[in-house]
Design a protein around this motif. Sequence first.
Motif, PDB file in Angstrom:
ATOM      1  N   PHE A  73      60.368  21.058  49.173  1.00 42.15           N
ATOM      2  CA  PHE A  73      60.865  21.726  48.427  1.00 42.15           C
ATOM      3  C   PHE A  73      61.934  21.866  48.887  1.00 42.15           C
ATOM      4  CE2 PHE A  73      57.152  20.605  45.600  1.00 42.15           C
ATOM      5  CZ  PHE A  73      57.436  20.730  44.576  1.00 42.15           C
ATOM      6  N   GLY A  74      63.093  21.917  48.409  1.00 39.71           N
ATOM      7  CA  GLY A  74      64.731  23.143  49.109  1.00 39.71           C
ATOM      8  C   GLY A  74      65.718  22.298  48.600  1.00 39.71           C
ATOM      9  N   ASP A  75      66.731  22.941  49.170  1.00 42.06           N
ATOM     10  CA  ASP A  75      67.813  23.034  48.577  1.00 42.06           C
ATOM     11  C   ASP A  75      69.240  22.351  49.325  1.00 42.06           C
ATOM     12  OD1 ASP A  75      67.707  23.522  45.673  1.00 42.06           O
ATOM     13  OD2 ASP A  75      68.141  25.088  46.845  1.00 42.06           O
ATOM     14  N   GLU A  76      69.886  21.508  49.268  1.00 40.60           N
ATOM     15  CA  GLU A  76      71.087  21.445  49.354  1.00 40.60           C
ATOM     16  C   GLU A  76      71.642  22.129  49.924  1.00 40.60           C
ATOM     17  OE1 GLU A  76      70.876  18.249  51.489  1.00 40.60           O
ATOM     18  OE2 GLU A  76      70.090  16.833  50.231  1.00 40.60           O
ATOM     19  N   LEU A  77      72.491  21.998  50.779  1.00 35.50           N
ATOM     20  CA  LEU A  77      73.712  22.912  51.538  1.00 35.50           C
ATOM     21  C   LEU A  77      75.159  23.237  50.385  1.00 35.50           C
ATOM     22  CD1 LEU A  77      74.297  23.657  54.974  1.00 35.50           C
ATOM     23  CD2 LEU A  77      72.467  24.977  53.823  1.00 35.50           C
TER      24      LEU A  77
END
Length: 460
Positions: A73-77
């Motif tokens: 789980f994480g976000d692209e810049l």
Amino acid sequence: MFSKQTYIQRRQELKSKVGSGLILFLGNEESGMNYRDNVYPFRQDSTFLYYFGLDFASIHAVIDIDNDQEIIFGDELTLDDIVWTGPKEPLHEKAAKAGITHVKSLSAVSGYLHDVSSRKQNIHFLPPYRGEHSLKLLDWLNISPAEAQAKASVSLIKAVVSMRSYKSAEEVAEIEKAVDTSVEMHLEFMRITRPGMTEKEVAGKLQSIAIGQGGDLSYPVILTVNGEILHTHTRDLVMQDGQMSLCDAGAETAMRYCGDLTRTIPTGKRFTTIQKEMYEIVLNAQESAVAACKPGILFIDVHTLAATKLLEGLKQVGVIKGDPAEAVAHDVHTLFFQCGLGHMMGLDVHDMENLGEQYVGYTEDLKKGTTFGWKSLRLGRALEPGFVVTVEPGLYLIPTLIDRWKAENKLSQFIDYNELEKLRDFTGVRIEDDVLITENGSRVLGKELVKSVEGVEGMR
Ligand code: GLY
Ligand code: MN
């Protein structure tokens, strides 16, 4: 990072050890120094690094053992982020390097875990050690910060410890790199320390070596003329001729494997007579303890051996009376050696300490001690091939402690308090190396770092 095969295999082994349920791994966040965007150096959680190798903030992971799924789980810049950070490798490409193909946005974690909870799947997590972990467990699993330690998964803790304790060849190579940089820091310490310099001045130069090698410190440098203060970080004294300087410093590599070494040197060119005598007592204890390290021996017995050697030496200088082994059995050594002989070392300098010392350093049959001295021995269990441990005995003359024991006439059948009074302001000596347990014995890691009196004086 290691190759993706390493991370895939580690997760495979973890899944089979834990057996069922879902494992939640909390990555670390950036920590603001004085406002959100001015941050301390980022340090990823070591267990997260061990299983995923991804060394950046604001990512979490799950391994759903029951449904054979692994998700980051994480976000692209965003474009806004890139204005400040510059372009970076996309998250899904980084995740692929750890062998993970499923990437979801951070905002999906909460709903995902609520679904898992509502279908009564067991969720394993490790004990939180940062405030942000506790808040996430509250938000995502409705577990209050007060309950979070107790609700951590013992089967997950045991599984992680049973893997991270045994260093693979590629891990040993990384640790040895960290130790080599740590050796360079200590050689510089021996080269540059001079009366008139401040402790800070020297510590700062050592830190620059760790950073210059591509990593950072594995813990804040302990650089002091008051070696009896076990973990002092004040470093504001001007070092004087006639004093000793103790340096406990280690580097971690870019991959976050650690080194941890200690040397004690004369601040001037030569040890005084009593400094030399005391130094050689510690050196004899340290070399005896290193020589005793081999598979099967209880580390608590190596600690006892070192303590006995220290008291044998103190008997030679007239401070101890009677049989040193009997004195150790009465805990006399804790007046001079209040801490443990060493600890596991790896991705953390005190490896896995956040998982609980009882699980890491002890066993069902060998419980950690609770009394003065013994409660600070982080490792007691039998050594096994693949363990990396520190061996760091010392003699610490702590005036406040001496005064207390003397006032109580404590264990005076073993201690000559009049003789001890002469050493009241001696300060402290510690000598520490990092040791790999091999199939047949052990090996001191890293390039050689002088520790004989002649060797140390030769560097001054
Ligand atoms: N090097 C610091 C410690 O071992 O506690
Ligand atoms: Mn240490």
